[in-house]
Motif scaffolding. Structure first.
Motif, PDB file in Angstrom:
ATOM      1  N   LEU A  31     -39.985 -19.736 -44.077  1.00  0.00           N
ATOM      2  CA  LEU A  31     -40.023 -18.637 -45.042  1.00  0.00           C
ATOM      3  C   LEU A  31     -38.632 -18.260 -45.554  1.00  0.00           C
ATOM      4  O   LEU A  31     -38.393 -17.118 -45.969  1.00  0.00           O
ATOM      5  N   GLY A  32     -37.724 -19.224 -45.500  1.00  0.00           N
ATOM      6  CA  GLY A  32     -36.377 -18.966 -45.983  1.00  0.00           C
ATOM      7  C   GLY A  32     -35.553 -18.086 -45.068  1.00  0.00           C
ATOM      8  O   GLY A  32     -34.479 -17.619 -45.458  1.00  0.00           O
ATOM      9  N   ARG A  33     -36.039 -17.858 -43.840  1.00  0.00           N
ATOM     10  CA  ARG A  33     -35.337 -16.958 -42.933  1.00  0.00           C
ATOM     11  C   ARG A  33     -34.281 -17.672 -42.096  1.00  0.00           C
ATOM     12  O   ARG A  33     -33.457 -17.020 -41.453  1.00  0.00           O
ATOM     13  N   GLY A  34     -34.328 -18.995 -42.082  1.00  0.00           N
ATOM     14  CA  GLY A  34     -33.425 -19.710 -41.201  1.00  0.00           C
ATOM     15  C   GLY A  34     -33.922 -19.609 -39.768  1.00  0.00           C
ATOM     16  O   GLY A  34     -34.983 -19.063 -39.485  1.00  0.00           O
ATOM     17  N   GLY A  35     -33.151 -20.137 -38.839  1.00  0.00           N
ATOM     18  CA  GLY A  35     -33.577 -20.063 -37.442  1.00  0.00           C
ATOM     19  C   GLY A  35     -34.556 -21.175 -37.099  1.00  0.00           C
ATOM     20  O   GLY A  35     -34.892 -22.029 -37.932  1.00  0.00           O
ATOM     21  N   ARG A  36     -35.043 -21.135 -35.864  1.00  0.00           N
ATOM     22  CA  ARG A  36     -35.867 -22.231 -35.362  1.00  0.00           C
ATOM     23  C   ARG A  36     -37.358 -21.993 -35.546  1.00  0.00           C
ATOM     24  O   ARG A  36     -38.151 -22.924 -35.431  1.00  0.00           O
ATOM     25  N   GLU A  37     -37.771 -20.757 -35.790  1.00  0.00           N
ATOM     26  CA  GLU A  37     -39.192 -20.472 -35.856  1.00  0.00           C
ATOM     27  C   GLU A  37     -39.806 -21.028 -37.134  1.00  0.00           C
ATOM     28  O   GLU A  37     -39.233 -20.952 -38.218  1.00  0.00           O
ATOM     29  N   ARG A  38     -40.988 -21.611 -36.983  1.00  0.00           N
ATOM     30  CA  ARG A  38     -41.722 -22.186 -38.100  1.00  0.00           C
ATOM     31  C   ARG A  38     -43.158 -21.684 -38.075  1.00  0.00           C
ATOM     32  O   ARG A  38     -43.723 -21.424 -37.022  1.00  0.00           O
ATOM     33  N   TRP A  39     -43.747 -21.585 -39.295  1.00  0.00           N
ATOM     34  CA  TRP A  39     -45.138 -21.190 -39.423  1.00  0.00           C
ATOM     35  C   TRP A  39     -45.884 -22.264 -40.202  1.00  0.00           C
ATOM     36  O   TRP A  39     -45.347 -22.878 -41.115  1.00  0.00           O
ATOM     37  N   THR A  40     -47.129 -22.462 -39.841  1.00  0.00           N
ATOM     38  CA  THR A  40     -47.950 -23.517 -40.428  1.00  0.00           C
ATOM     39  C   THR A  40     -48.748 -22.997 -41.621  1.00  0.00           C
ATOM     40  O   THR A  40     -49.191 -21.856 -41.630  1.00  0.00           O
ATOM     41  N   TYR A  41     -48.906 -23.838 -42.613  1.00  0.00           N
ATOM     42  CA  TYR A  41     -49.809 -23.529 -43.718  1.00  0.00           C
ATOM     43  C   TYR A  41     -50.491 -24.812 -44.167  1.00  0.00           C
ATOM     44  O   TYR A  41     -50.071 -25.919 -43.823  1.00  0.00           O
ATOM     45  N   HIS A  42     -51.566 -24.639 -44.926  1.00  0.00           N
ATOM     46  CA  HIS A  42     -52.391 -25.762 -45.360  1.00  0.00           C
ATOM     47  C   HIS A  42     -52.135 -26.039 -46.832  1.00  0.00           C
ATOM     48  O   HIS A  42     -52.302 -25.150 -47.672  1.00  0.00           O
ATOM     49  N   LEU A  43     -51.727 -27.240 -47.147  1.00  0.00           N
ATOM     50  CA  LEU A  43     -51.467 -27.630 -48.527  1.00  0.00           C
ATOM     51  C   LEU A  43     -52.795 -27.934 -49.213  1.00  0.00           C
ATOM     52  O   LEU A  43     -53.466 -28.913 -48.904  1.00  0.00           O
ATOM     53  N   LEU A  44     -53.202 -27.065 -50.141  1.00  0.00           N
ATOM     54  CA  LEU A  44     -54.483 -27.203 -50.817  1.00  0.00           C
ATOM     55  C   LEU A  44     -54.340 -27.991 -52.111  1.00  0.00           C
ATOM     56  O   LEU A  44     -53.314 -27.892 -52.794  1.00  0.00           O
ATOM     57  N   PRO A  45     -55.350 -28.749 -52.484  1.00  0.00           N
ATOM     58  CA  PRO A  45     -55.312 -29.429 -53.791  1.00  0.00           C
ATOM     59  C   PRO A  45     -55.455 -28.407 -54.910  1.00  0.00           C
ATOM     60  O   PRO A  45     -56.041 -27.332 -54.721  1.00  0.00           O
TER      61      PRO A  45
END
Length: 432
Positions: A31-45
């Motif tokens: 989310l542009g926050r930097g750091g090591r944490e990541r969040w998952t999202y689903h790439l929709l057509p």
């Protein structure tokens, strides 16, 4: 020590391929926050994006108004606190149209109360006016006054309920034990009153007369109204109707400091007493009454409100209330729909926030120009099947990423417990 052994059969190549197929469209972001944490999202057509946006935003269209209200985070604590009204009233002289957005903060109780009561209060006030003055002789300032009075009477009713339940002189004379017993005996009533007093709601509303010759817009808070009109040459222009009532508006911070001279903490950290961003709202009664209510009534007898340290801090700054105003601003426009095409956009502040989060910093006028241009281009489109002709949905799609399918997918499907965007509600009203 005895160990149990579990034998697992190795997955087949087909099962491995199936598992990979199921996760191939999943991505991660910081989310542009930097750091090591990541969040998952689903790439929709692309074909699925507008369908999902339509579903999540409860997109709807009436005879003259398109609406969306959107909060993609599914966590219960962060459910959408926006509400809206679209009503037609048969009154002396014809059918009046009423539309409004209520943007709640700190909970759902006050915004639900406003959503339930304000339309009927405005209607009764307008009906009384029309019974005393024929519509042909009706002056615009009388309608403006009726709108303003309805809003202020609603806010006064919230304070009156508090003072009727717990008058100031009685509160100051009660011991802590007496107060505790009194509240406990009438806890259900107290819970409803205190919730409305410690939460709040902004409101922006529009009222148009039967012939669509007059438009009134009332604002109390930080939502926005934009009037779009097309000239005879075919060019669309955007007028920002209202000023925004929050601490980003210098005139509002100056007003508060002028009303509370020598109180440095009346505005702190760009918030009213360091707590609230909107400077005008319904509710937020604890910022409109003596601090004894905050210290002795709300803090000890309202679950999950503010931590004790913050209560002490904010209460110490409440010296000469009120700090949040319930005085709305009302604007009147004369319309001539026979000569030019006109529409109105009402939006909660979540829509503006989406453009403020873009890499390019937008001014309010640039945002308004973009919205009006977008709505104008699609107003009579016969190819707008994917948006089902909903102009508010078209604006929402632009705000959450536009043609950037990856960004739209992220905003729609992010797997995160905290909100990654504010609530967004948009009404687009066409005048015909």
């Amino acid at each position: 020590m005895v160990y149990s052994t579990v034998s697992l059969q190795a997955a087949t190549s087909t099962e491995n391929l199936q598992a990979l197929e199921e996760v191939k469209d999943f991505c991660t972001t910081d989310l542009g926050r930097g750091g090591r944490e990541r969040w998952t999202y689903h790439l929709l057509p692309e074909a699925a994006l507008n369908v999902e946006l339509h579903r999540q935003s409860n997109a709807s269209s009436s005879r003259s108004v398109d609406s969306v209200t959107f909060q993609p985070c599914a966590a219960y604590a962060d459910l959408n606190q926006d509400r809206y009204s679209i009503e037609e009233w048969e009154l002396p002289g014809g059918v009046w149209e009423f539309t409004a957005i209520y943007d709640g903060h700190c909970g759902h109780d006050t915004v639900n109360y406003v959503h339930k009561r304000l339309p009927s209060m405005v209607r009764m006030s307008l009906q009384a006016l029309l019974q005393s003055v024929p519509i042909t002789s009706l002056k615009s300032e009388l309608v403006s006054e009726a709108l303003c009075n309805a809003v202020r009477h609603l806010d006064e009713s919230i304070r009156s309920d508090l003072f009727d339940f717990l008058p100031h002189d009685r509160l100051t004379k009660m011991s802590d034990i007496q107060l505790d017993q009194y509240v406990s005996r009438r806890y259900s009533e107290w819970n409803a009153i205190s919730s409305r007093c410690t939460q709040g709601s902004t409101v922006i509303l529009a009222l148009s007369d039967p012939l669509k010759k007059n438009l009134w817009i009332l604002n109390l808070g930080d939502s926005m109204a934009v009037l779009g009109s097309r000239s005879l040459s075919g060019k669309w222009s955007a007028i920002i109707v209202n000023s925004v009532h929050n601490c980003d508006n210098p005139s509002e911070t100056h007003r508060i400091r002028r009303e509370h001279p020598s109180e440095q903490a009346c505005v702190r950290d760009n918030r009213v007493v360091g707590y609230l961003a909107p400077t005008r709202a319904l509710g937020d009664t604890w910022l409109k009454v003596p601090s004894v209510y905050t210290r002795r009534a709300f803090a000890p007898h309202l679950q999950d409100w503010l931590p004790p340290r913050q209560v002490v801090e904010y209460a110490s700054r409440i010296l000469t209330p009120p700090y949040v105003s319930d005085l709305p601003e009302v604007y009147h426009y004369s319309l001539d729909i026979s000569k030019q095409e006109v529409f109105l956009i009402l939006s909660s502040d979540g829509l503006q926030d989406m453009y403020d989060s873009h890499d390019i910093q937008w001014s309010d006028q640039e945002m308004a120009d973009r919205w009006v241009g977008l709505v104008g281009r699609h107003m009579h489109s016969t190819k707008d099947v994917d948006m089902q002709g909903n102009l508010a949905l078209r604006l929402l799609r632009d705000a959450v990423g536009g043609n950037n399918t990856e960004l739209v997918s992220r905003n729609l499907t992010l797997e995160m417990e905290d909100k990654w965007m504010d609530d967004i509600t948009i009404l687009v009203q066409r005048f015909r």
